[in-house]
Design an enzyme around this catalytic site. Structure first.
Site, PDB file in Angstrom:
ATOM      1  N   ASP A 172       0.791  -1.234   0.000  1.00 47.88           N
ATOM      2  CA  ASP A 172       0.000   0.000   0.000  1.00 47.88           C
ATOM      3  C   ASP A 172       0.827   1.291   0.000  1.00 47.88           C
ATOM      4  O   ASP A 172       0.621   2.142  -0.844  1.00 47.88           O
ATOM      5  CB  ASP A 172      -0.970  -0.018   1.202  1.00 47.88           C
ATOM      6  N   CYS A 174     -21.809   4.153  -6.040  1.00 47.03           N
ATOM      7  CA  CYS A 174     -20.792   4.697  -5.124  1.00 47.03           C
ATOM      8  C   CYS A 174     -20.778   6.221  -5.189  1.00 47.03           C
ATOM      9  O   CYS A 174     -20.639   6.892  -4.164  1.00 47.03           O
ATOM     10  CB  CYS A 174     -19.416   4.110  -5.448  1.00 47.03           C
ATOM     11  N   CYS A 220     -12.392  13.318   1.179  1.00 43.15           N
ATOM     12  CA  CYS A 220     -12.723  11.922   1.479  1.00 43.15           C
ATOM     13  C   CYS A 220     -12.620  11.673   2.989  1.00 43.15           C
ATOM     14  O   CYS A 220     -11.650  12.085   3.639  1.00 43.15           O
ATOM     15  CB  CYS A 220     -11.775  11.003   0.718  1.00 43.15           C
ATOM     16  N   CYS A 254     -18.364   3.653  -0.069  1.00 43.94           N
ATOM     17  CA  CYS A 254     -18.354   3.447  -1.523  1.00 43.94           C
ATOM     18  C   CYS A 254     -18.041   1.992  -1.886  1.00 43.94           C
ATOM     19  O   CYS A 254     -18.209   1.590  -3.036  1.00 43.94           O
ATOM     20  CB  CYS A 254     -17.400   4.415  -2.217  1.00 43.94           C
ATOM     21  N   CYS A 287     -21.286  -1.075  -3.335  1.00 42.24           N
ATOM     22  CA  CYS A 287     -20.929  -1.632  -4.649  1.00 42.24           C
ATOM     23  C   CYS A 287     -21.558  -3.009  -4.826  1.00 42.24           C
ATOM     24  O   CYS A 287     -21.363  -3.901  -3.993  1.00 42.24           O
ATOM     25  CB  CYS A 287     -19.402  -1.725  -4.768  1.00 42.24           C
TER      26      CYS A 287
HETATM   27 FE1  SF4 Z   1     -19.185   2.194  -8.111  1.00 45.66          FE
HETATM   28 FE2  SF4 Z   1     -19.148  -0.470  -7.771  1.00 45.66          FE
HETATM   29 FE3  SF4 Z   1     -21.066   0.673  -9.223  1.00 45.66          FE
HETATM   30 FE4  SF4 Z   1     -18.550   0.575 -10.142  1.00 45.66          FE
HETATM   31  S1  SF4 Z   1     -19.898  -1.159  -9.774  1.00 45.66           S
HETATM   32  S2  SF4 Z   1     -19.916   2.339 -10.212  1.00 45.66           S
HETATM   33  S3  SF4 Z   1     -17.397   0.867  -8.244  1.00 45.66           S
HETATM   34  S4  SF4 Z   1     -20.708   0.976  -7.028  1.00 45.66           S
HETATM   35 FE1  SF4 Z   2     -14.153   8.473   0.574  1.00 43.57          FE
HETATM   36 FE2  SF4 Z   2     -15.574   6.429  -0.477  1.00 43.57          FE
HETATM   37 FE3  SF4 Z   2     -16.216   7.401   1.909  1.00 43.57          FE
HETATM   38 FE4  SF4 Z   2     -16.635   8.863  -0.296  1.00 43.57          FE
HETATM   39  S1  SF4 Z   2     -17.647   6.976   0.242  1.00 43.57           S
HETATM   40  S2  SF4 Z   2     -15.815   9.589   1.642  1.00 43.57           S
HETATM   41  S3  SF4 Z   2     -14.865   8.259  -1.527  1.00 43.57           S
HETATM   42  S4  SF4 Z   2     -14.266   6.373   1.355  1.00 43.57           S
END
Ligand code: SF4
Ligand code: SF4
Length: 381
Positions: free
Chosen positions: A137, A198, A218, A248, A252
């Site tokens: 990372d 997201c 963020c 986010c 997903c």
């Molecule tokens: Fe966001 Fe996941 Fe949808 Fe892609 S598939 S736009 S990363 S929520």
């Molecule tokens: Fe950051 Fe994802 Fe949280 Fe938005 S949803 S504040 S991009 S970690």
């Protein structure tokens, strides 16, 4: 193809060590370097100055500037706990949330030994020393692009690496090798399609349309990397997050469908680290903080940043039972950063007891910044 058997054995070894994802790519410079430069030029990295030094930019632009002998890169992914696996206590108290990758041991520590184990295995198998450098990372690599090139997944609109069979709850690691290995086919397809979940779910609206984030907004950055005061405009948007943010990823659909319930055992939640009882935790002293978070990622925020985050989360809950703990932080805490944010939280909760604590602090407080926070909070409450 040269070394095909060897590459399969290396991946097998990686799997045995817990790396669910393993792929190999070339030492070619990453194509996203230009996007990265633009991101830096726009100041999206905030206080993370280490990302913008000339040497960091150069090293990210070419893996061979890190290891001149580099011929292939082994890219690995190790799963951490699914955030959905920790249920919020249902006792009505104010709880703060922690990003799932941070529930257990510090991944830098955990992965170090395992990566060294893979290097030792490679050297033993080929019978000679192999030039190498490994990173988890924090290294100067555009690791998500390398992972995409090694076939591990695609970079989603939320900027995370998403594996089509396992989702995105992974930590990535890379081993640069002075050894020619056959490479895997890159993940050419993008499975985000027309999804925008997201983007819509991000509380601070910091997901940009080039698959990067405005880190300065963020919640992960605000709760971990930012060392000073959090913008007042952003505090109410941070909800109950006290270290990192998983929103986010949680929304997903690829995680909803495919993420495993549990990750590697090293990252499983230690004592009550998934949901934090805010009113109790705001009284955490230095000794207890160091004991509780020893060798975990939370050390990175330090106690002062962590306390700041706890007070903001308590303010966002807005519950009157949090007032005594916040008043304690405002009147007795030695860290001005925590006192200032405690004042903000009290102003947000309001009521007679919050007002009384703010009045008392207004008489006693010497720090100019904290005095400014108290003034604003008294006007707000
Ligand atoms: Fe966001 Fe996941 Fe949808 Fe892609 S598939 S736009 S990363 S929520
Ligand atoms: Fe950051 Fe994802 Fe949280 Fe938005 S949803 S504040 S991009 S970690």
């Amino acid at each position: 193809m040269k070394n095909t058997g060897l590459s399969e054995r290396i991946k097998q070894k990686a799997h045995e060590l817990g790396f669910t994802l393993a792929g190999i790519t070339t030492a070619q410079p990453p194509a996203h370097q230009e996007v990265y430069r633009r991101w830096l030029q726009a100041g999206r990295h905030g206080e993370m100055g280490y990302l913008a030094t000339p040497s960091a930019i150069e090293r990210r632009g070419d893996p061979r500037s890190i290891l001149p002998e580099c011929k292939s890169i082994l890219v690995l992914g190790i799963p951490y706990s699914n955030p959905a696996s920790a249920k919020k206590p249902g006792d009505g108290r104010a709880y703060g949330r922690m990003a799932a990758y941070a529930w257990g041991e510090d991944y830098h520590e955990v992965l170090k030994e395992r990566l060294q184990g893979i290097v030792a295995f490679i050297e033993e198998t080929v019978g000679h020393r192999v030039p190498n450098r490994w990173y988890t990372d924090s290294g100067p690599l555009l690791e998500r692009e390398l992972a995409q090139r090694a076939g591990l997944g695609w970079i989603g609109k939320n900027s995370m690496l998403i594996n089509p069979e396992r989702g995105s709850y992974f930590l990535l690691a890379e081993i640069l090798l002075g050894l020619e290995l056959p490479v895997d086919a890159p993940m050419a397809s993008d499975h985000c399609g027309s999804c925008t979940r997201c983007i819509k779910a991000c509380p601070t609206q910091c997901i940009l349309d080039d698959r990067t984030l405005d880190a300065t907004r963020c919640i992960s950055y605000l709760t971990i990397e930012l060392k000073g005061s959090i913008d007042e405009e952003l505090r109410p948007l941070m909800q109950d997050w006290v270290y990192g943010c998983d929103i986010c990823q949680v929304v997903c659909p690829w995680n909803g469908r495919f993420a495993q319930a549990e990750g590697d055992a090293a990252f499983a939640a230690r004592e009550a680290t998934a949901w934090i009882d805010l009113d109790t935790e705001m009284r955490i002293d230095v000794q207890r903080f160091n004991q509780k978070f020893k060798k975990t990622p939370v050390q990175r925020a330090r106690r002062r940043g962590y306390l700041r985050n706890l007070t903001v989360a308590a303010g966002n809950h807005g519950l009157a039972p949090s007032v005594p703990a916040l008043a304690g932080a405002l009147l007795e805490e030695s860290e001005p950063l925590a006192r200032g944010h405690a004042a903000w939280a009290l102003g947000r909760i309001g009521g007679r007891d919050a007002q009384a604590a703010l009045d008392e602090a207004a008489r006693a407080e010497k720090d100019e910044r904290v005095r400014g926070e108290i003034r604003a909070a008294r006007e707000a409450s």
